[in-house]
Design a protein around this motif. Structure first.
Motif, PDB file in Angstrom:
ATOM      1  N   UNK A  20     -60.162  56.665  22.088  1.00 38.00           N
ATOM      2  CA  UNK A  20     -61.680  56.157  21.556  1.00 38.00           C
ATOM      3  C   UNK A  20     -62.152  54.907  22.151  1.00 38.00           C
ATOM      4  N   UNK A  21     -61.362  53.863  22.458  1.00 35.72           N
ATOM      5  CA  UNK A  21     -61.642  52.701  23.191  1.00 35.72           C
ATOM      6  C   UNK A  21     -61.952  53.224  24.486  1.00 35.72           C
ATOM      7  N   UNK A  22     -61.083  53.784  25.104  1.00 37.96           N
ATOM      8  CA  UNK A  22     -61.796  54.345  26.566  1.00 37.96           C
ATOM      9  C   UNK A  22     -63.059  54.877  26.537  1.00 37.96           C
ATOM     10  N   UNK A  23     -63.453  55.609  25.812  1.00 38.42           N
ATOM     11  CA  UNK A  23     -64.725  56.285  25.549  1.00 38.42           C
ATOM     12  C   UNK A  23     -65.768  55.576  25.200  1.00 38.42           C
ATOM     13  N   UNK A  24     -65.442  54.447  24.449  1.00 33.89           N
ATOM     14  CA  UNK A  24     -66.417  53.383  24.115  1.00 33.89           C
ATOM     15  C   UNK A  24     -66.705  52.359  25.158  1.00 33.89           C
ATOM     16  N   UNK A  25     -65.621  52.424  26.120  1.00 34.01           N
ATOM     17  CA  UNK A  25     -65.738  51.644  27.168  1.00 34.01           C
ATOM     18  C   UNK A  25     -66.466  52.066  28.306  1.00 34.01           C
ATOM     19  N   UNK A  26     -66.424  53.349  28.711  1.00 35.88           N
ATOM     20  CA  UNK A  26     -67.175  54.461  29.419  1.00 35.88           C
ATOM     21  C   UNK A  26     -68.769  54.506  28.939  1.00 35.88           C
TER      22      UNK A  26
END
Length: 89
Positions: A13-19
């Motif tokens: 979820x954090x990775x998707x939010x960063x992208x």
């Protein structure tokens, strides 16, 4: 260290939010670039239209000048081919 399914899900979820944030931030930059480019294109378009109008006006003037020249040329030819008058006296 092994990731538990809950931590793996949080990392995803954090990775998707960063992208997503990077992608949306890039779009904002492009919007400004596109607005600047659109403004320049509008400016160029108006200049091209002005140049086209000037060219059309010059073309009309040249056509009129050519017609006038043709008329003068016909008159000169008539005068040159007319019989000579004999002087009185």
């Amino acid at each position: 260290m092994l990731l538990t399914p809950q931590r793996r899900r949080t990392a995803q979820v954090i990775g998707v939010a960063l992208v997503a944030s990077v992608a949306l931030g890039g779009c904002a930059t492009y919007k400004e670039d596109f607005a600047r480019i659109d403004s320049r294109l509008d400016s160029l378009d108006s200049r091209v239209q002005g140049a086209a109008q000037s060219a059309e006006s010059a073309n009309q003037s040249a056509t009129q000048a050519n017609q006038r020249l043709d008329q003068m040329e016909r008159r000169v030819q008539q005068l040159e081919t007319a019989p000579r008058r004999t002087p009185r006296g």
